[in-house]
Design a protein around this motif. Structure first.
Motif, PDB file in Angstrom:
ATOM      1  N   UNK A 112     -27.519  58.603  -9.438  1.00 51.22           N
ATOM      2  CA  UNK A 112     -27.842  58.345 -10.637  1.00 51.22           C
ATOM      3  C   UNK A 112     -28.261  57.201 -11.155  1.00 51.22           C
ATOM      4  N   UNK A 113     -28.421  56.091 -11.220  1.00 51.86           N
ATOM      5  CA  UNK A 113     -29.254  55.247 -11.489  1.00 51.86           C
ATOM      6  C   UNK A 113     -30.671  55.488 -11.462  1.00 51.86           C
ATOM      7  N   UNK A 114     -31.390  55.867 -10.009  1.00 46.40           N
ATOM      8  CA  UNK A 114     -33.296  56.397 -10.351  1.00 46.40           C
ATOM      9  C   UNK A 114     -32.926  57.906 -11.376  1.00 46.40           C
ATOM     10  N   UNK A 115     -31.828  59.118 -11.604  1.00 44.25           N
ATOM     11  CA  UNK A 115     -32.016  59.676 -12.140  1.00 44.25           C
ATOM     12  C   UNK A 115     -31.988  59.275 -14.005  1.00 44.25           C
ATOM     13  N   UNK A 116     -30.747  57.631 -13.959  1.00 44.28           N
ATOM     14  CA  UNK A 116     -31.082  57.498 -15.644  1.00 44.28           C
ATOM     15  C   UNK A 116     -29.951  58.717 -15.684  1.00 44.28           C
ATOM     16  N   UNK A 117     -28.688  58.925 -15.136  1.00 43.29           N
ATOM     17  CA  UNK A 117     -28.313  60.497 -16.168  1.00 43.29           C
ATOM     18  C   UNK A 117     -26.990  60.485 -14.688  1.00 43.29           C
ATOM     19  N   UNK A 118     -26.036  61.196 -15.229  1.00 40.88           N
ATOM     20  CA  UNK A 118     -24.970  61.102 -14.492  1.00 40.88           C
ATOM     21  C   UNK A 118     -24.904  63.083 -14.114  1.00 40.88           C
ATOM     22  N   UNK A 119     -24.635  63.700 -12.538  1.00 38.97           N
ATOM     23  CA  UNK A 119     -24.426  64.981 -12.597  1.00 38.97           C
ATOM     24  C   UNK A 119     -23.285  65.045 -11.761  1.00 38.97           C
ATOM     25  N   UNK A 120     -23.064  66.570 -11.491  1.00 36.29           N
ATOM     26  CA  UNK A 120     -22.032  67.238 -10.516  1.00 36.29           C
ATOM     27  C   UNK A 120     -22.317  67.765 -10.134  1.00 36.29           C
ATOM     28  N   UNK A 121     -22.194  68.734  -8.658  1.00 35.81           N
ATOM     29  CA  UNK A 121     -22.298  69.988  -8.086  1.00 35.81           C
ATOM     30  C   UNK A 121     -21.822  70.710  -8.513  1.00 35.81           C
ATOM     31  N   UNK A 122     -22.016  72.167  -9.004  1.00 31.86           N
ATOM     32  CA  UNK A 122     -21.084  72.856 -10.430  1.00 31.86           C
ATOM     33  C   UNK A 122     -20.286  71.946 -10.799  1.00 31.86           C
ATOM     34  N   UNK A 130     -14.742  64.992  -7.918  1.00 32.56           N
ATOM     35  CA  UNK A 130     -15.356  63.910  -8.282  1.00 32.56           C
ATOM     36  C   UNK A 130     -16.351  63.970  -9.728  1.00 32.56           C
ATOM     37  N   UNK A 131     -15.834  64.408 -10.311  1.00 27.11           N
ATOM     38  CA  UNK A 131     -16.427  64.032 -11.959  1.00 27.11           C
ATOM     39  C   UNK A 131     -15.311  63.340 -12.466  1.00 27.11           C
ATOM     40  N   UNK A 132     -14.801  63.247 -11.992  1.00 29.21           N
ATOM     41  CA  UNK A 132     -13.953  61.507 -12.151  1.00 29.21           C
ATOM     42  C   UNK A 132     -14.500  60.307 -11.757  1.00 29.21           C
ATOM     43  N   UNK A 133     -15.062  60.667 -10.851  1.00 28.04           N
ATOM     44  CA  UNK A 133     -16.065  59.694  -9.984  1.00 28.04           C
ATOM     45  C   UNK A 133     -17.125  59.086 -10.482  1.00 28.04           C
ATOM     46  N   UNK A 134     -17.631  60.512 -10.661  1.00 28.25           N
ATOM     47  CA  UNK A 134     -19.327  60.598 -11.651  1.00 28.25           C
ATOM     48  C   UNK A 134     -19.115  60.108 -12.976  1.00 28.25           C
ATOM     49  N   UNK A 135     -17.815  60.330 -13.408  1.00 25.54           N
ATOM     50  CA  UNK A 135     -17.573  59.638 -15.114  1.00 25.54           C
ATOM     51  C   UNK A 135     -17.664  58.053 -14.758  1.00 25.54           C
ATOM     52  N   UNK A 165     -22.441  51.866 -14.857  1.00 25.17           N
ATOM     53  CA  UNK A 165     -23.630  52.103 -15.942  1.00 25.17           C
ATOM     54  C   UNK A 165     -24.766  51.536 -16.389  1.00 25.17           C
ATOM     55  N   UNK A 166     -23.648  52.574 -17.340  1.00 31.39           N
ATOM     56  CA  UNK A 166     -23.955  52.407 -19.249  1.00 31.39           C
ATOM     57  C   UNK A 166     -23.699  51.105 -19.993  1.00 31.39           C
ATOM     58  N   UNK A 167     -22.706  50.877 -19.341  1.00 29.56           N
ATOM     59  CA  UNK A 167     -22.106  49.274 -19.552  1.00 29.56           C
ATOM     60  C   UNK A 167     -23.310  47.686 -19.284  1.00 29.56           C
ATOM     61  N   UNK A 168     -23.022  48.659 -18.098  1.00 32.07           N
ATOM     62  CA  UNK A 168     -24.503  47.636 -17.495  1.00 32.07           C
ATOM     63  C   UNK A 168     -26.213  47.414 -18.300  1.00 32.07           C
ATOM     64  N   UNK A 169     -26.672  48.812 -19.329  1.00 30.87           N
ATOM     65  CA  UNK A 169     -27.544  49.266 -19.426  1.00 30.87           C
ATOM     66  C   UNK A 169     -28.842  49.358 -18.325  1.00 30.87           C
ATOM     67  N   UNK A 170     -27.825  50.149 -17.066  1.00 29.05           N
ATOM     68  CA  UNK A 170     -28.814  50.651 -16.033  1.00 29.05           C
ATOM     69  C   UNK A 170     -29.595  51.755 -16.253  1.00 29.05           C
ATOM     70  N   UNK A 171     -28.285  52.821 -17.206  1.00 27.34           N
ATOM     71  CA  UNK A 171     -29.052  54.627 -17.659  1.00 27.34           C
ATOM     72  C   UNK A 171     -28.162  54.074 -19.414  1.00 27.34           C
ATOM     73  N   UNK A 172     -29.256  54.781 -20.228  1.00 25.75           N
ATOM     74  CA  UNK A 172     -28.955  55.116 -21.526  1.00 25.75           C
ATOM     75  C   UNK A 172     -27.870  56.220 -22.107  1.00 25.75           C
ATOM     76  N   UNK A 173     -27.760  57.445 -21.437  1.00 25.93           N
ATOM     77  CA  UNK A 173     -26.590  58.491 -21.370  1.00 25.93           C
ATOM     78  C   UNK A 173     -25.176  58.564 -21.077  1.00 25.93           C
ATOM     79  N   UNK A 174     -24.101  59.065 -21.664  1.00 26.15           N
ATOM     80  CA  UNK A 174     -23.482  59.426 -20.611  1.00 26.15           C
ATOM     81  C   UNK A 174     -23.354  61.226 -20.527  1.00 26.15           C
ATOM     82  N   UNK A 175     -24.527  61.480 -20.405  1.00 23.75           N
ATOM     83  CA  UNK A 175     -24.416  62.462 -20.351  1.00 23.75           C
ATOM     84  C   UNK A 175     -23.802  63.050 -18.668  1.00 23.75           C
TER      85      UNK A 175
END
Length: 347
Positions: free
Chosen positions: A190-200, A242-247, A253-263
Motif C-alpha cells: 500500500x505504501x509503495x503503490x500510494x493507494x489501497x487495494x483488495x483482492x476481489x 481483508x477489506x477491514x484490514x486494508x481500510x 497511512x493517509x493520517x501519516x501523509x504517506x499516501x494521498x488517497x483513501x481510495x
C-alpha cells in the motif's frame, strides 16, 4: 522446570518466543539450534547468559539434533517444515515429554466457490470427537510431515502437538526477524503503490492470533493426546476481513501523509499477482476456526488484537522503507540467501 530445545530462533515467531521465554522464565534452560555462526553471534550477543546453549548445524545432522534433543524435556520446532524432513530425524526425539511443531498458515488457507476475495463457509475446529470435514486433521495429506511427526511421537510415547496458526500478527521482539508476511507485506504494498487495494471485494475473512504461540502451562503440563491444535485468539464471530484490514491500513497511512488517497481498488487475482506472486492466497483467501483444544489446556488470548496493533505495524514498516532498520533487513536477507532452497511461507 523444563529444559527446552528451540529451532527457528532467528525467525519471526521463534525469535519472539525466545525473547518471551527468557523474560518470563529466567529459571528455564534453553538450547537453540542455529544454521550459521553469524546467527550464533547475534543470539549470544543479545542473550549473554550461560543458561542459553547454542549449537550451530543443520536439521540434517542427525547426530547433532539427537544430542540436543537428548537433553531436552520439550522440543519447540518453530520454523517451516521442509520437504527433506524424514522419520529418522523425528526419531532423534525419542523419549521426550513434548514435541511442538508450528505448521504454516498456507496449509489451511481456503477460498470460496466464488473465488478469491469472497468469504468461505469453512470454519475449522480441532476436536478429536468431531470427525467432520472441517476438522483440521483432514486438511493435511496422510503423507505430510505433520502426520509423520504425530505417528512417530505415538510410536515412541511422545506427546506431539502440531500448532496450526491462523493469521499471526504483531511486531516481533526477537533478535533478527521482527515481521511476518501477510499484513506487513500488505502494508508495504500500500505504501509503495500510494493507494489501497483488495483482492476481489476483500470480503475474505481470517481468524487472528498475536505472535505468542504458546503458554507456560502447555509446556509444563503437556497434552495427553497428540494431534493438531488450531491457533486463533478470537472466535469466528470476531474475525476480520481483508477489506477491514486494508481500510485501517489506508486510513493510518493517509493520517501519516504517506499516501494521498483513501481510495481502495478492487483488483482481480491476476492484477494482484503483479504486486506480489503470493497475493491471491496471501490476501484473497480465508482461514477461520476455533481453538478448543488449546483453550482446554489453559491457553488464552493475551495482548492487543490486530485492529489495535496495526498502528505499531505500520510504524515499523515506515522505518523499514526509510532505511532506519537497514541492519535488520541486511541480516534477514543474508539468512534467506543461506537457506534459499527452503520456501518462505506466508504467516
Amino acid at each position: 522446570m523444563p529444559t527446552l530445545l528451540l529451532t527457528g530462533a532467528t525467525g519471526y515467531i521463534g525469535g519472539h518466543t525466545l525473547q518471551h521465554l527468557t523474560l518470563t522464565h529466567p529459571e528455564w534452560s534453553i538450547t537453540v539450534l542455529l544454521r550459521t555462526e553469524s546467527q550464533a553471534k547475534i543470539i549470544s550477543n543479545q542473550y549473554p547468559t550461560s543458561r542459553i546453549k547454542i549449537f550451530v548445524g543443520s536439521l540434517k545432522d542427525l547426530e547433532l539434533v539427537g544430542k540436543c534433543a537428548a537433553e531436552a524435556d520439550v522440543v519447540l520446532r518453530i520454523e517451516i517444515i521442509i520437504s527433506h524432513m524424514s522419520q529418522p530425524q523425528l526419531q532423534t526425539h525419542h523419549g521426550k515429554k513434548l514435541f511442538i511443531q508450528l505448521s504454516p498458515l498456507t496449509a489451511l488457507l481456503n477460498t470460496s466457490t466464488t473465488g478469491y476475495g469472497s468469504p468461505s463457509s469453512t470454519i475449522y475446529h480441532d476436536s478429536p470427537s468431531n470427525p467432520s470435514k472441517e476438522n483440521i486433521t483432514h486438511h493435511f495429506p496422510p503423507s505430510s510431515p505433520e502426520h509423520a511427526i504425530i505417528a512417530t511421537g505415538n510410536e515412541h510415547g511422545v506427546s506431539t502437538a502440531i500448532l496450526c496458526p491462523s493469521l499471526i500478527y504483531g511486531v516481533g521482539q526477537g533478535p533478527v526477524r521482527k515481521r511476518g508476511c501477510t499484513v506487513p507485506y500488505l502494508i508495504e504494498a500500500v505504501m509503495k503503490r500510494g493507494r489501497g487495494f483488495t483482492v476481489g471485494e476483500g470480503r475474505n475473512v481470517m481468524s487472528c492470533t498475536l505472535c505468542h504461540v504458546y503458554n507456560s502451562k502447555s509446556l509444563t503440563h503437556p497434552p495427553s493426546t497428540s494431534g493438531f491444535y488450531f491457533l486463533a485468539s478470537s472466535p469466528p464471530n470476531n474475525d476480520i476481513s481483508f477489506n477491514e484490514i486494508t481500510t485501517a491500513i489506508v486510513n493510518n497511512c493517509r493520517a501519516r501523509n504517506i499516501i494521498q488517497s483513501t481510495e481502495i481498488e478492487r483488483l482481480s487475482p491476476g492484477q494482484a499477482a503483479q504486486i506480489h506472486p503470493w497475493a491471491p492466497m496471501l490476501w484473497g483467501a480465508n482461514c477461520r476456526g476455533f481453538s478448543d483444544r488449546l483453550r482446554e489446556l489453559g491457553w488464552e488470548a493475551r495482548g492487543r488484537g490486530l485492529r489495535e496493533s496495526l498502528d505499531e505495524m505500520v510504524e515499523f514498516e515506515v522505518g523499514l522503507l526509510k532505511g532506519q532498520r537497514e541492519e535488520l533487513v541486511g541480516t534477514w536477507k543474508t539468512d534467506v540467501a543461506i537457506v534459499a532452497e527452503e520456501a518462505v511461507c506466508c504467516f
